[in-house]
Design a protein around this motif. Structure first.
Motif, short mmCIF file in Angstrom:
data_model
loop_
_atom_site.label_atom_id
_atom_site.label_comp_id
_atom_site.label_asym_id
_atom_site.label_seq_id
_atom_site.Cartn_x
_atom_site.Cartn_y
_atom_site.Cartn_z
N SER A 207 -19.21 -95.78 39.57
CA SER A 207 -19.51 -94.74 41.36
C SER A 207 -18.94 -94.44 42.41
O SER A 207 -19.11 -95.71 43.03
CB SER A 207 -21.16 -93.66 41.27
OG SER A 207 -20.36 -92.60 41.70
N PRO B 55 -23.25 -97.50 37.94
CA PRO B 55 -22.23 -96.35 37.24
C PRO B 55 -22.43 -95.14 37.00
O PRO B 55 -22.90 -94.60 37.99
CB PRO B 55 -22.97 -97.28 35.58
CG PRO B 55 -24.07 -98.50 36.60
CD PRO B 55 -24.63 -97.81 38.05
N VAL B 56 -20.77 -95.00 36.91
CA VAL B 56 -21.11 -93.47 36.77
C VAL B 56 -22.00 -93.00 35.57
O VAL B 56 -22.09 -93.57 33.79
CB VAL B 56 -19.08 -92.60 36.31
CG1 VAL B 56 -19.11 -91.74 35.16
CG2 VAL B 56 -18.48 -92.80 37.54
N ARG C 29 -17.72 -98.26 34.65
CA ARG C 29 -16.65 -97.51 35.44
C ARG C 29 -18.08 -97.14 36.31
O ARG C 29 -19.33 -97.04 35.76
CB ARG C 29 -16.74 -95.83 34.30
CG ARG C 29 -15.70 -94.79 35.98
CD ARG C 29 -15.71 -93.64 35.10
NE ARG C 29 -14.54 -93.79 34.00
CZ ARG C 29 -13.91 -92.82 33.06
NH1 ARG C 29 -14.75 -91.70 33.39
NH2 ARG C 29 -13.28 -92.89 32.47
N TRP D 5 -23.35 -94.29 30.26
CA TRP D 5 -22.39 -95.10 30.65
C TRP D 5 -21.64 -95.23 30.25
O TRP D 5 -21.40 -94.66 28.83
CB TRP D 5 -23.31 -96.56 30.90
CG TRP D 5 -24.37 -96.58 32.17
CD1 TRP D 5 -24.85 -94.52 32.31
CD2 TRP D 5 -24.94 -97.54 33.11
NE1 TRP D 5 -25.95 -95.57 33.15
CE2 TRP D 5 -26.44 -96.92 33.54
CE3 TRP D 5 -24.73 -98.87 32.03
CZ2 TRP D 5 -27.10 -98.42 34.16
CZ3 TRP D 5 -25.46 -99.71 32.50
CH2 TRP D 5 -27.29 -99.56 34.15
N PRO E 220 -11.98 -94.27 27.30
CA PRO E 220 -13.20 -94.20 27.24
C PRO E 220 -13.80 -94.07 26.24
O PRO E 220 -14.17 -93.89 25.49
CB PRO E 220 -13.51 -93.22 28.57
CG PRO E 220 -11.84 -92.44 28.38
CD PRO E 220 -11.22 -93.39 27.51
N GLU F 73 -14.08 -102.02 30.98
CA GLU F 73 -14.47 -102.43 33.08
C GLU F 73 -15.96 -101.52 32.40
O GLU F 73 -15.67 -100.20 32.54
CB GLU F 73 -13.79 -102.14 33.84
CG GLU F 73 -12.74 -103.18 33.47
CD GLU F 73 -11.47 -103.08 35.05
OE1 GLU F 73 -11.58 -101.83 34.84
OE2 GLU F 73 -10.10 -103.42 34.89
N ASP G 278 -14.84 -98.31 30.03
CA ASP G 278 -13.48 -98.43 29.88
C ASP G 278 -12.43 -99.37 29.70
O ASP G 278 -12.40 -100.53 29.69
CB ASP G 278 -12.44 -98.04 31.43
CG ASP G 278 -12.89 -96.82 31.82
OD1 ASP G 278 -13.03 -95.77 31.31
OD2 ASP G 278 -13.36 -96.51 33.05
N GLY H 153 -14.69 -88.62 32.36
CA GLY H 153 -16.28 -88.54 31.39
C GLY H 153 -16.74 -87.18 31.02
O GLY H 153 -18.17 -87.96 30.12
#
Length: 230
Positions: free
Chosen positions: A163, A169-170, A161, A177, A136, A159, A180, A101
């Protein structure tokens, strides 16, 4: 394959490129961490005078733990050397990055480096980008839906991503955010995809690195390293 040994070989080889007085770009991820470990050891043992620009909070913490002095791009306009890993690399030294990320910061640092050395183990080499990994795309949270639709229109399966450590979300170091983008047939035209994503409102950056790499170090478990130049 002992991938840890292969990563360590690549990282150790990259550390030999560091010279006294250099300003360095310090990458993120497990392979880049091996390089930071080796650079830190040289700083301690050889009293090297170097400064590093980290590409993530994790890279910053690791560098500080090793006593590598840090700086910023506000203070240093050009970097002598940057080292980082990749999720995929093709024969033309084009990359997909961003599994951790940090690709937006990594691209800024790589672009400012006179030499950008990419460190991988053999499993990361592919004939076509997108064979194994998604691209990403770092997006504003409010723009997830329209960017997702734009990616679907390009034939991707995007999609969000999520966490594994919290329910949600991550979130990147920029507070954004990640989508992917999986391409069923791989990325058939990386240049066109790059142009499309860079023009898309709501996208900060993406994980295609098409022209930044100057060198590729492929580490092997027995300790050898293949060195390939662009």
């Amino acid at each position: 394959m002992d991938r840890d040994a292969a990563k360590k070989a690549a990282g150790e080889a990259a550390a030999t490129l560091v010279q006294d007085g250099m300003d360095l770009g310090l990458g993120t991820g497990s392979t880049a961490a091996c390089a930071l470990d080796a650079i830190g050891r040289r700083v301690r043992e050889e009293d090297l005078d170097v400064r590093g620009v980290p590409t993530s909070f994790g890279a910053e913490r690791r560098a500080r733990a090793h006593g590598i002095p840090l700086t910023t791009l506000d203070e240093v306009s050009t970097l002598d050397l940057a080292v980082d890993g990749a999720d995929e690399v093709n024969e033309g030294l084009q990359l997909i990055k961003g599994g951790g990320g940090a690709h937006s910061r990594e691209k800024v640092v790589a672009t400012q480096a006179e030499r950008f050395v990419v460190l991988v183990d053999p499993t990361k080499q592919v004939s076509q980008l997108g064979e194994q990994m998604p691209v990403p795309v770092e997006v504003l949270p409010m723009a997830v839906a329209p960017v997702r639709q734009a990616l679907e229109d390009l034939g991707a399966r995007p999609e969000l991503r999520m966490s594994t450590e919290k329910d949600g979300p991550v979130v990147t170091d920029q507070g954004l955010w990640l989508l992917d983008a999986y391409f069923p047939d791989g990325v058939t035209d990386p240049e066109a995809l790059n142009r499309t994503l860079c023009r898309r409102p709501g996208v900060l950056d993406h994980g295609l690195f098409l022209h930044e790499a100057t060198d590729l170090f492929v580490g092997h478990p027995e300790g050898t390293v293949d060195r390939i130049s662009a």
